[in-house]
Write a protein that holds these residues in place. Structure first.
Motif, PDB file in Angstrom:
ATOM      1  N   LYS A  55     -34.381  56.826  41.043  1.00 23.47           N
ATOM      2  CA  LYS A  55     -34.773  55.435  40.820  1.00 23.47           C
ATOM      3  C   LYS A  55     -33.977  54.764  39.707  1.00 23.47           C
ATOM      4  O   LYS A  55     -33.911  53.535  39.636  1.00 23.47           O
ATOM      5  CB  LYS A  55     -36.263  55.355  40.449  1.00 23.47           C
ATOM      6  CG  LYS A  55     -37.207  55.806  41.521  1.00 23.47           C
ATOM      7  CD  LYS A  55     -37.390  54.717  42.508  1.00 23.47           C
ATOM      8  CE  LYS A  55     -38.534  55.009  43.452  1.00 23.47           C
ATOM      9  NZ  LYS A  55     -38.703  53.936  44.411  1.00 23.47           N
ATOM     10  N   ALA A  56     -33.409  55.554  38.806  1.00 21.07           N
ATOM     11  CA  ALA A  56     -32.794  55.028  37.584  1.00 21.07           C
ATOM     12  C   ALA A  56     -31.594  54.134  37.852  1.00 21.07           C
ATOM     13  O   ALA A  56     -30.754  54.424  38.698  1.00 21.07           O
ATOM     14  CB  ALA A  56     -32.391  56.182  36.672  1.00 21.07           C
ATOM     15  N   THR A  57     -31.544  53.044  37.092  1.00 22.04           N
ATOM     16  CA  THR A  57     -30.390  52.156  37.119  1.00 22.04           C
ATOM     17  C   THR A  57     -29.600  52.257  35.819  1.00 22.04           C
ATOM     18  O   THR A  57     -28.471  51.794  35.742  1.00 22.04           O
ATOM     19  CB  THR A  57     -30.838  50.696  37.336  1.00 22.04           C
ATOM     20  OG1 THR A  57     -31.755  50.332  36.296  1.00 22.04           O
ATOM     21  CG2 THR A  57     -31.512  50.527  38.692  1.00 22.04           C
ATOM     22  N   ARG A 103     -49.412  60.354  48.134  1.00 19.43           N
ATOM     23  CA  ARG A 103     -49.462  59.143  47.318  1.00 19.43           C
ATOM     24  C   ARG A 103     -50.381  58.059  47.847  1.00 19.43           C
ATOM     25  O   ARG A 103     -50.807  57.208  47.094  1.00 19.43           O
ATOM     26  CB  ARG A 103     -48.049  58.587  47.122  1.00 19.43           C
ATOM     27  CG  ARG A 103     -47.237  59.479  46.235  1.00 19.43           C
ATOM     28  CD  ARG A 103     -45.967  58.853  45.772  1.00 19.43           C
ATOM     29  NE  ARG A 103     -45.236  59.867  45.007  1.00 19.43           N
ATOM     30  CZ  ARG A 103     -43.952  59.973  44.966  1.00 19.43           C
ATOM     31  NH1 ARG A 103     -43.201  59.108  45.613  1.00 19.43           N
ATOM     32  NH2 ARG A 103     -43.392  60.925  44.265  1.00 19.43           N
ATOM     33  N   ALA A 104     -50.697  58.036  49.101  1.00 18.33           N
ATOM     34  CA  ALA A 104     -51.529  56.956  49.659  1.00 18.33           C
ATOM     35  C   ALA A 104     -52.990  57.372  49.801  1.00 18.33           C
ATOM     36  O   ALA A 104     -53.748  56.738  50.528  1.00 18.33           O
ATOM     37  CB  ALA A 104     -50.968  56.521  51.011  1.00 18.33           C
ATOM     38  N   MET A 105     -53.387  58.425  49.100  1.00 15.19           N
ATOM     39  CA  MET A 105     -54.748  58.958  49.260  1.00 15.19           C
ATOM     40  C   MET A 105     -55.677  58.589  48.096  1.00 15.19           C
ATOM     41  O   MET A 105     -56.807  59.073  48.039  1.00 15.19           O
ATOM     42  CB  MET A 105     -54.666  60.489  49.385  1.00 15.19           C
ATOM     43  CG  MET A 105     -53.781  60.950  50.530  1.00 15.19           C
ATOM     44  SD  MET A 105     -53.483  62.737  50.483  1.00 15.19           S
ATOM     45  CE  MET A 105     -54.876  63.309  51.430  1.00 15.19           C
ATOM     46  N   TYR A 163     -44.901  55.968  28.962  1.00 16.97           N
ATOM     47  CA  TYR A 163     -43.465  55.712  29.004  1.00 16.97           C
ATOM     48  C   TYR A 163     -42.986  55.818  30.447  1.00 16.97           C
ATOM     49  O   TYR A 163     -43.153  56.855  31.081  1.00 16.97           O
ATOM     50  CB  TYR A 163     -42.735  56.707  28.105  1.00 16.97           C
ATOM     51  CG  TYR A 163     -43.185  56.587  26.675  1.00 16.97           C
ATOM     52  CD1 TYR A 163     -42.643  55.616  25.851  1.00 16.97           C
ATOM     53  CD2 TYR A 163     -44.197  57.404  26.170  1.00 16.97           C
ATOM     54  CE1 TYR A 163     -43.076  55.464  24.542  1.00 16.97           C
ATOM     55  CE2 TYR A 163     -44.638  57.264  24.867  1.00 16.97           C
ATOM     56  CZ  TYR A 163     -44.073  56.290  24.059  1.00 16.97           C
ATOM     57  OH  TYR A 163     -44.509  56.137  22.771  1.00 16.97           O
ATOM     58  N   VAL A 164     -42.405  54.717  30.952  1.00 24.09           N
ATOM     59  CA  VAL A 164     -41.981  54.655  32.340  1.00 24.09           C
ATOM     60  C   VAL A 164     -40.455  54.616  32.382  1.00 24.09           C
ATOM     61  O   VAL A 164     -39.829  53.785  31.722  1.00 24.09           O
ATOM     62  CB  VAL A 164     -42.558  53.409  33.041  1.00 24.09           C
ATOM     63  CG1 VAL A 164     -42.095  53.341  34.491  1.00 24.09           C
ATOM     64  CG2 VAL A 164     -44.083  53.409  32.958  1.00 24.09           C
ATOM     65  N   GLU A 166     -42.512  50.639  40.603  1.00 17.64           N
ATOM     66  CA  GLU A 166     -43.837  50.865  41.184  1.00 17.64           C
ATOM     67  C   GLU A 166     -44.797  51.441  40.138  1.00 17.64           C
ATOM     68  O   GLU A 166     -45.937  50.986  40.001  1.00 17.64           O
ATOM     69  CB  GLU A 166     -43.733  51.803  42.386  1.00 17.64           C
ATOM     70  CG  GLU A 166     -45.010  51.932  43.167  1.00 17.64           C
ATOM     71  CD  GLU A 166     -44.851  52.788  44.419  1.00 17.64           C
ATOM     72  OE1 GLU A 166     -45.876  53.324  44.865  1.00 17.64           O
ATOM     73  OE2 GLU A 166     -43.728  52.922  44.939  1.00 17.64           O
ATOM     74  N   ALA A 167     -44.340  52.425  39.372  1.00 17.30           N
ATOM     75  CA  ALA A 167     -45.176  53.003  38.311  1.00 17.30           C
ATOM     76  C   ALA A 167     -45.444  51.972  37.220  1.00 17.30           C
ATOM     77  O   ALA A 167     -46.571  51.846  36.729  1.00 17.30           O
ATOM     78  CB  ALA A 167     -44.507  54.246  37.727  1.00 17.30           C
ATOM     79  N   TYR A 168     -44.415  51.234  36.851  1.00 16.51           N
ATOM     80  CA  TYR A 168     -44.550  50.203  35.823  1.00 16.51           C
ATOM     81  C   TYR A 168     -45.636  49.192  36.229  1.00 16.51           C
ATOM     82  O   TYR A 168     -46.541  48.888  35.445  1.00 16.51           O
ATOM     83  CB  TYR A 168     -43.197  49.517  35.625  1.00 16.51           C
ATOM     84  CG  TYR A 168     -43.174  48.476  34.541  1.00 16.51           C
ATOM     85  CD1 TYR A 168     -43.095  48.820  33.201  1.00 16.51           C
ATOM     86  CD2 TYR A 168     -43.220  47.119  34.864  1.00 16.51           C
ATOM     87  CE1 TYR A 168     -43.067  47.864  32.204  1.00 16.51           C
ATOM     88  CE2 TYR A 168     -43.188  46.157  33.871  1.00 16.51           C
ATOM     89  CZ  TYR A 168     -43.112  46.530  32.550  1.00 16.51           C
ATOM     90  OH  TYR A 168     -43.090  45.570  31.561  1.00 16.51           O
TER      91      TYR A 168
END
Length: 189
Positions: free
Chosen positions: A31-33, A126-128, A154-155, A161-163
């Motif tokens: 995910k990292a930019t 994740r959708a549960m 810390y994200v 999505e987590a943020y």
């Protein structure tokens, strides 16, 4: 969902989270930019185990499917004074002049803080609602410490999505850590 269990680690056996923690680091790298290569230095030993062993108090809760770990949450209570100017080995920069560390430049930080360190579930879980359940259990534990009024999360950069998940649960952006490599969020109890 019949085979899903949620178990508190009471015997210190966090080794059962090794593979999951390493998956989390790979997920964050994907995910990292900003500086994704830094995640190559982040793993169970350098992140979770080291934090677990150095914390004043720690809690690990593991989600299992038929006895196999598929997710976890790791939370801790730490002393700020011991970590105010410390930089982990994996940090992109260790120069306090150019790289803000984990804690904000507030005039007054409490001596002790809570931290939700890791929350991870494999894709198919994740959708549960398990992430929300782990988050709630972590917050309940963190809020049980009367002398730790402040909680940080810390994200990693790119994990929007987590943020957004944590913002929707009452956390507020505090500051960028290591030039935006990580975003710090906080909440007072």
């Amino acid at each position: 969902m019949d085979n899903i269990t949620i178990e508190w680690v009471t015997d210190g056996n966090i080794e059962q989270c090794r593979e999951l923690c390493n998956e989390l680091m790979a997920f964050q790298k994907s995910k990292a930019t900003i500086a994704p290569d830094i995640f190559d230095r982040m793993n169970f030993d350098t992140r979770m185990k080291r934090s677990y062993e150095s914390a004043l108090e720690s809690q690990v809760i593991v989600v299992k499917d038929k006895g196999i770990p598929v997710g976890y949450v790791f939370s801790s209570i730490d002393r700020v004074e011991n970590k105010k100017v410390s930089y982990p080995d994996w940090a992109p920069s260790k120069d306090p002049e150019t790289s803000k560390g984990f804690y904000p430049d507030w005039d007054a930080l409490p001596d002790k803080i809570g931290c939700l360190n890791n929350l991870y579930l494999r894709d198919e879980y994740r959708a549960m609602g398990l992430g929300s359940k782990l988050f709630a259990l972590s917050m309940e534990w963190l809020e049980s410490f009367p002398d730790a009024d402040l909680v940080f999360i810390y994200v990693s950069n790119g994990n929007d999505e987590a943020y957004d998940f944590y913002l929707s649960r009452g956390f507020t952006f505090s500051h960028d850590v290591f030039g935006g490599f990580i975003k710090a969020l906080y909440k007072y109890k």
